[in-house]
Design an enzyme around this catalytic site. Structure first.
Site, PDB file in Angstrom:
ATOM      1  N   ASP A 142      34.257  80.254  34.383  1.00  0.00           N
ATOM      2  CA  ASP A 142      35.458  81.073  34.325  1.00  0.00           C
ATOM      3  C   ASP A 142      36.173  81.121  33.447  1.00  0.00           C
ATOM      4  O   ASP A 142      36.536  81.929  33.101  1.00  0.00           O
ATOM      5  CB  ASP A 142      36.054  80.900  35.716  1.00  0.00           C
ATOM      6  N   GLN A 194      36.826  77.880  43.371  1.00  0.00           N
ATOM      7  CA  GLN A 194      37.176  78.899  44.082  1.00  0.00           C
ATOM      8  C   GLN A 194      38.842  78.922  44.243  1.00  0.00           C
ATOM      9  O   GLN A 194      39.180  77.834  44.341  1.00  0.00           O
ATOM     10  CB  GLN A 194      36.839  79.093  45.543  1.00  0.00           C
ATOM     11  N   LYS A 197      29.245  85.307  45.085  1.00  0.00           N
ATOM     12  CA  LYS A 197      28.428  84.765  44.203  1.00  0.00           C
ATOM     13  C   LYS A 197      27.442  83.742  44.321  1.00  0.00           C
ATOM     14  O   LYS A 197      26.777  84.204  43.204  1.00  0.00           O
ATOM     15  CB  LYS A 197      29.951  83.202  43.699  1.00  0.00           C
TER      16      LYS A 197
END
Ligand code: NAP
Length: 280
Positions: free
Chosen positions: A119, A96, A52
């Protein structure tokens, strides 16, 4: 001959488009920034976080990295998120997953401001998807819509079967296909006659989490098959939820694993970061 849907190529196209957009925004003095938080040192999470950050660097998004020790408390993590929520220079916050077991993931997801929830996991963004309002959408399903559209595959009016009903893949996937005017069926572990259900699909999207589960007898001749699964087989090679070699000849289009859905997730995360800056 089946069309092999090239997720690597399509994700690169998206990243290049974003890179151009970010460069022109920079000329107007606007800079996108993504905060990436990792708790503990799970090696798989480390790889995802590294990818990422690499994508951010390629596109020109500033990434702020928070690598917190395993023993970080829930309160400490929530306090960091609150601080980033209040920082106007941060457009996106990514925590995460999975988190260590002493931290409540749902609480963490709900603490991220919906305006920075790149997200697309916050209940407010999920609700917006349900009622058809603009908001952040979970990256993997959003990437699948891009794969279909950019491969010239018609969605409207098609029978679509999504196998899997997880909050991050199956459910948002089904809602996005509905938004694109497909007739949608969601199948899961309690579905009866799964083969018969799947055989009705013009577009079959498989997010079942079982290696090579979907064989040719689940697939209608000429269907489009999208494989979300990622596994390592006994030879340590990547494979999906679909028995690719046996299914491919029966399809009109199919995603391979690797190189299909996988690369799209990060591309759509980057897209959400840029959107965040433009939307809010
Ligand atoms: P998950 O949370 O484990 O969900 C799996 C779904 O499949 C569940 O809804 C389950 O039904 C259903 N299912 C399990 N066994 C079944 C059976 N025998 N028949 C019918 N349905 C069955 O998995 P996920 O997070 O959605 O992920 C699915 C796969 O995609 C995994 O392989 C994961 O690694 C992969 N993935 C890839 C990406 C990417 O970037 N490419 C991103 C996310 C996930 P119930 O609800 O009834 O239990």
């Amino acid at each position: 001959m089946a069309q092999i849907i090239d997720g690597k190529k399509i994700s690169q196209e998206i990243k290049d488009e974003l890179r151009e957009k970010v460069a022109s925004l920079k000329e107007e003095g606007k800079e996108a920034a993504l905060a990436v938080i990792q708790v503990g040192n799970d090696p798989a999470s480390g790889v995802y976080v590294g990818n990422k950050k690499k994508a951010c660097a390629y596109i020109g998004i500033r990434s702020l990295s928070y690598e917190l020790p395993e023993e970080t408390t829930e309160e400490e993590l929530l306090a960091l998120i609150e601080k980033l929520n209040g920082d106007a220079s941060v457009n996106g916050i990514l925590v995460q997953l999975p988190l260590p077991s002493h931290i409540d993931e749902d609480k963490v997801i709900r603490t991220i401001s919906p305006k920075k929830d790149v997200d697309g996991f916050h209940p407010e963004n999920v609700g917006k998807l349900v009622i058809g309002e603009p908001g952040f959408v979970s990256c993997t399903p959003a990437g699948i819509i891009q794969l279909l559209k950019r491969s010239g595959i018609e969605i409207a009016g098609k029978n679509c079967v999504v196998i899997g009903r997880s909050n991050i893949v199956g459910k948002p996937m089904a809602l996005l296909m509905l938004r694109e005017n497909a007739t949608v069926t969601i199948a899961h572990s309690r579905t009866q006659d799964l083969k018969e259900v799947c055989k009705r699909a013009d577009i079959l999207i498989v997010a079942i989490g079982k290696p090579r589960f979907i064989t040719a007898d689940y697939v209608k001749e000429g269907a489009v098959v999208i494989d979300v699964g990622i596994h390592r087989n006994e030879n340590n090679k990547l494979c999906g939820d679909v028995a690719y070699d046996e299914v491919m000849p029966h399809t009109s289009a199919i995603t391979p694993v690797p190189g299909g859905v996988g690369p799209m997730t990060i591309a759509m995360l980057m897209n959400n970061c840029v959107e965040s800056m433009l939307m809010y």
